[in-house]
Design a protein around this motif. Structure first.
Motif, PDB file in Angstrom:
ATOM      1  N   MET A  78       0.827  -1.199   0.000  1.00  0.00           N
ATOM      2  CA  MET A  78       0.000   0.000   0.000  1.00  0.00           C
ATOM      3  C   MET A  78       0.866   1.255   0.000  1.00  0.00           C
ATOM      4  O   MET A  78       0.580   2.239  -0.690  1.00  0.00           O
ATOM      5  N   ALA A  79       1.945   1.224   0.779  1.00  0.00           N
ATOM      6  CA  ALA A  79       2.858   2.357   0.798  1.00  0.00           C
ATOM      7  C   ALA A  79       3.514   2.542  -0.571  1.00  0.00           C
ATOM      8  O   ALA A  79       3.656   3.672  -1.059  1.00  0.00           O
ATOM      9  N   ASP A  80       3.895   1.441  -1.204  1.00  0.00           N
ATOM     10  CA  ASP A  80       4.493   1.512  -2.545  1.00  0.00           C
ATOM     11  C   ASP A  80       3.509   2.081  -3.561  1.00  0.00           C
ATOM     12  O   ASP A  80       3.911   2.708  -4.551  1.00  0.00           O
ATOM     13  N   ALA A  81       2.217   1.867  -3.329  1.00  0.00           N
ATOM     14  CA  ALA A  81       1.186   2.351  -4.246  1.00  0.00           C
ATOM     15  C   ALA A  81       0.835   3.821  -4.008  1.00  0.00           C
ATOM     16  O   ALA A  81      -0.014   4.375  -4.706  1.00  0.00           O
ATOM     17  N   GLY A  82       1.486   4.436  -3.013  1.00  0.00           N
ATOM     18  CA  GLY A  82       1.274   5.856  -2.767  1.00  0.00           C
ATOM     19  C   GLY A  82       0.347   6.188  -1.619  1.00  0.00           C
ATOM     20  O   GLY A  82       0.055   7.363  -1.368  1.00  0.00           O
ATOM     21  N   ILE A  83      -0.146   5.167  -0.897  1.00  0.00           N
ATOM     22  CA  ILE A  83      -0.993   5.424   0.265  1.00  0.00           C
ATOM     23  C   ILE A  83      -0.091   5.757   1.453  1.00  0.00           C
ATOM     24  O   ILE A  83       0.817   4.994   1.785  1.00  0.00           O
ATOM     25  N   LYS A  84      -0.346   6.873   2.091  1.00  0.00           N
ATOM     26  CA  LYS A  84       0.445   7.261   3.253  1.00  0.00           C
ATOM     27  C   LYS A  84      -0.003   6.454   4.470  1.00  0.00           C
ATOM     28  O   LYS A  84      -1.197   6.246   4.681  1.00  0.00           O
ATOM     29  N   ILE A  85       0.956   6.011   5.252  1.00  0.00           N
ATOM     30  CA  ILE A  85       0.657   5.224   6.448  1.00  0.00           C
ATOM     31  C   ILE A  85       1.452   5.801   7.609  1.00  0.00           C
ATOM     32  O   ILE A  85       2.674   5.960   7.523  1.00  0.00           O
ATOM     33  N   THR A  86       0.757   6.130   8.691  1.00  0.00           N
ATOM     34  CA  THR A  86       1.392   6.629   9.910  1.00  0.00           C
ATOM     35  C   THR A  86       1.050   5.691  11.055  1.00  0.00           C
ATOM     36  O   THR A  86      -0.120   5.411  11.311  1.00  0.00           O
ATOM     37  N   TRP A  87       2.080   5.198  11.728  1.00  0.00           N
ATOM     38  CA  TRP A  87       1.915   4.261  12.841  1.00  0.00           C
ATOM     39  C   TRP A  87       2.336   4.989  14.115  1.00  0.00           C
ATOM     40  O   TRP A  87       3.500   5.314  14.305  1.00  0.00           O
ATOM     41  N   ILE A  88       1.375   5.267  14.997  1.00  0.00           N
ATOM     42  CA  ILE A  88       1.659   5.872  16.292  1.00  0.00           C
ATOM     43  C   ILE A  88       1.867   4.739  17.296  1.00  0.00           C
ATOM     44  O   ILE A  88       1.000   3.880  17.463  1.00  0.00           O
ATOM     45  N   LYS A  89       2.981   4.745  17.968  1.00  0.00           N
ATOM     46  CA  LYS A  89       3.292   3.648  18.874  1.00  0.00           C
ATOM     47  C   LYS A  89       2.309   3.596  20.043  1.00  0.00           C
ATOM     48  O   LYS A  89       1.884   4.622  20.572  1.00  0.00           O
ATOM     49  N   GLY A  90       1.968   2.362  20.429  1.00  0.00           N
ATOM     50  CA  GLY A  90       1.164   2.145  21.622  1.00  0.00           C
ATOM     51  C   GLY A  90       2.019   1.564  22.727  1.00  0.00           C
ATOM     52  O   GLY A  90       3.247   1.518  22.627  1.00  0.00           O
ATOM     53  N   ASN A  91       1.395   1.092  23.785  1.00  0.00           N
ATOM     54  CA  ASN A  91       2.158   0.501  24.878  1.00  0.00           C
ATOM     55  C   ASN A  91       2.566  -0.942  24.598  1.00  0.00           C
ATOM     56  O   ASN A  91       3.434  -1.488  25.279  1.00  0.00           O
ATOM     57  N   HIS A  92       1.985  -1.585  23.578  1.00  0.00           N
ATOM     58  CA  HIS A  92       2.387  -2.945  23.213  1.00  0.00           C
ATOM     59  C   HIS A  92       3.411  -2.966  22.077  1.00  0.00           C
ATOM     60  O   HIS A  92       4.131  -3.954  21.928  1.00  0.00           O
ATOM     61  N   ASP A  93       3.444  -1.923  21.276  1.00  0.00           N
ATOM     62  CA  ASP A  93       4.405  -1.897  20.156  1.00  0.00           C
ATOM     63  C   ASP A  93       5.320  -0.674  20.244  1.00  0.00           C
ATOM     64  O   ASP A  93       5.753  -0.126  19.243  1.00  0.00           O
ATOM     65  N   LEU A  94       5.643  -0.263  21.473  1.00  0.00           N
ATOM     66  CA  LEU A  94       6.448   0.947  21.660  1.00  0.00           C
ATOM     67  C   LEU A  94       7.907   0.750  21.269  1.00  0.00           C
ATOM     68  O   LEU A  94       8.633   1.724  21.062  1.00  0.00           O
ATOM     69  N   TRP A  95       8.351  -0.516  21.149  1.00  0.00           N
ATOM     70  CA  TRP A  95       9.757  -0.760  20.855  1.00  0.00           C
ATOM     71  C   TRP A  95      10.029  -0.939  19.357  1.00  0.00           C
ATOM     72  O   TRP A  95      10.929  -1.663  18.950  1.00  0.00           O
ATOM     73  N   ILE A  96       9.235  -0.297  18.550  1.00  0.00           N
ATOM     74  CA  ILE A  96       9.560  -0.186  17.120  1.00  0.00           C
ATOM     75  C   ILE A  96      10.688   0.840  16.973  1.00  0.00           C
ATOM     76  O   ILE A  96      10.647   1.903  17.593  1.00  0.00           O
ATOM     77  N   THR A  97      11.684   0.519  16.163  1.00  0.00           N
ATOM     78  CA  THR A  97      12.740   1.511  15.907  1.00  0.00           C
ATOM     79  C   THR A  97      12.772   1.838  14.417  1.00  0.00           C
ATOM     80  O   THR A  97      11.891   2.505  13.908  1.00  0.00           O
ATOM     81  N   ASP A  98      13.803   1.348  13.712  1.00  0.00           N
ATOM     82  CA  ASP A  98      13.971   1.777  12.321  1.00  0.00           C
ATOM     83  C   ASP A  98      13.581   0.725  11.283  1.00  0.00           C
ATOM     84  O   ASP A  98      13.536   1.018  10.098  1.00  0.00           O
ATOM     85  N   TYR A  99      13.251  -0.491  11.722  1.00  0.00           N
ATOM     86  CA  TYR A  99      12.994  -1.547  10.748  1.00  0.00           C
ATOM     87  C   TYR A  99      11.736  -1.280   9.929  1.00  0.00           C
ATOM     88  O   TYR A  99      11.761  -1.307   8.691  1.00  0.00           O
ATOM     89  N   LEU A 100      10.628  -1.033  10.589  1.00  0.00           N
ATOM     90  CA  LEU A 100       9.369  -0.843   9.859  1.00  0.00           C
ATOM     91  C   LEU A 100       9.383   0.402   8.972  1.00  0.00           C
ATOM     92  O   LEU A 100       8.944   0.338   7.820  1.00  0.00           O
ATOM     93  N   PRO A 101       9.877   1.544   9.453  1.00  0.00           N
ATOM     94  CA  PRO A 101       9.955   2.697   8.535  1.00  0.00           C
ATOM     95  C   PRO A 101      10.823   2.429   7.319  1.00  0.00           C
ATOM     96  O   PRO A 101      10.458   2.777   6.190  1.00  0.00           O
ATOM     97  N   ALA A 102      11.975   1.782   7.535  1.00  0.00           N
ATOM     98  CA  ALA A 102      12.904   1.553   6.423  1.00  0.00           C
ATOM     99  C   ALA A 102      12.388   0.499   5.453  1.00  0.00           C
ATOM    100  O   ALA A 102      12.479   0.661   4.229  1.00  0.00           O
TER     101      ALA A 102
END
Length: 256
Positions: A78-102
């Motif tokens: 979806m991101a490749d197709a031009g849909i913007k996606i914003t992921w706001i961290k919660g208390n269960h997925d707060l330890w996201i760093t650079d993998y998902l954005p990259a």
């Protein structure tokens, strides 16, 4: 004759808790979420994921958790197709760093954000950081956000940490997926009061959007300003949409 195409929609959802034991079949639930994402791909302009999308996520420097391949692959397409996606961290997925954005090409945000969307002002946060909290909750939240604590946690082998994290998660909610943290009505009131306080200094906010409480709610809190709680994806499929033509709508679909 000129035909006007309907405006594309902005989507808001939270608390999918993919991988959680509260899903009878975690793989099947992931497929259902992917199918829903595919169904909105033609009219989605921007998707906001307001935290606890994955029940547990911890990135080591060169290792990421097993699973979620279908879901993450769909976000990447979806991101490749031009849909913007914003992921706001919660208390269960707060330890996201650079993998998902990259890897996915999406925006990952820690903490509340304000965005203007088609001329309306939105305040968005997972919800766990809003309002007055007990000293023990604040201490635990500070610990989880500590870089030192994260480094120490990463030194423990995943065979121990993953099982511990999932047991912690399972113990933090009652049967049916509701948060076991006291009276829900009081929690909603506290969130509303925090929103009113913020609104006093930021009167241009039109919508406050939150997740976290696993409650679906759309409430006017001051004149035309609304507070929307996004529910969850455990017992039903809850999400909100916004477009200039339709405004903000909270949707609730019983789980198939």
């Amino acid at each position: 004759m000129t035909t006007t195409m309907p405006a594309r929609r902005v989507y808001f959802l939270s608390d999918l808790h993919l991988g959680a034991a509260c899903h009878a079949d975690t793989r099947e639930r992931e497929r259902q979420v992917v199918a829903w994402l595919q169904s909105i791909a033609d009219d989605a302009e921007h998707i906001y994921l307001l935290g606890d999308v994955i029940d547990y996520w911890f990135e080591y420097r060169k290792v990421v958790p097993r699973g979620y391949v279908r879901f993450l692959g769909q976000l990447a397409m979806m991101a490749d197709a031009g849909i913007k996606i914003t992921w706001i961290k919660g208390n269960h997925d707060l330890w996201i760093t650079d993998y998902l954005p990259a890897e996915l090409g999406i925006e990952v945000v820690d903490g509340p954000i304000e965005r203007e969307i088609h001329g309306r002002r939105f305040f968005m946060e997972h919800g766990d950081g809003m309002g007055a909290k007990s000293w023990s909750f604040n201490l635990l939240r500070h610990l989880f956000h500590s870089k030192t604590a994260r480094r120490l946690f990463s030194a423990i082998h995943p065979r121990w940490t993953v099982g511990f994290a999932h047991r912690w998660s399972a113990g933090s909610r009652k049967a049916g997926g509701k948060i076991a943290r006291g009276d829900i009505d009081r929690a909603v009131t506290a969130l509303e009061n925090a929103s009113r306080t913020y609104l006093a200094g930021h009167p241009d906010i039109d919508f406050f959007i939150y997740g976290h409480l696993h409650v679906a709610l759309d409430r006017v809190i001051d004149r035309s300003t609304r507070m929307v709680l996004l529910g969850d994806w455990i017992n039903r499929e809850c999400y909100a949409t916004f477009s200039p033509d339709e405004g903000l709508i909270l949707h609730q679909t019983p789980r198939q």
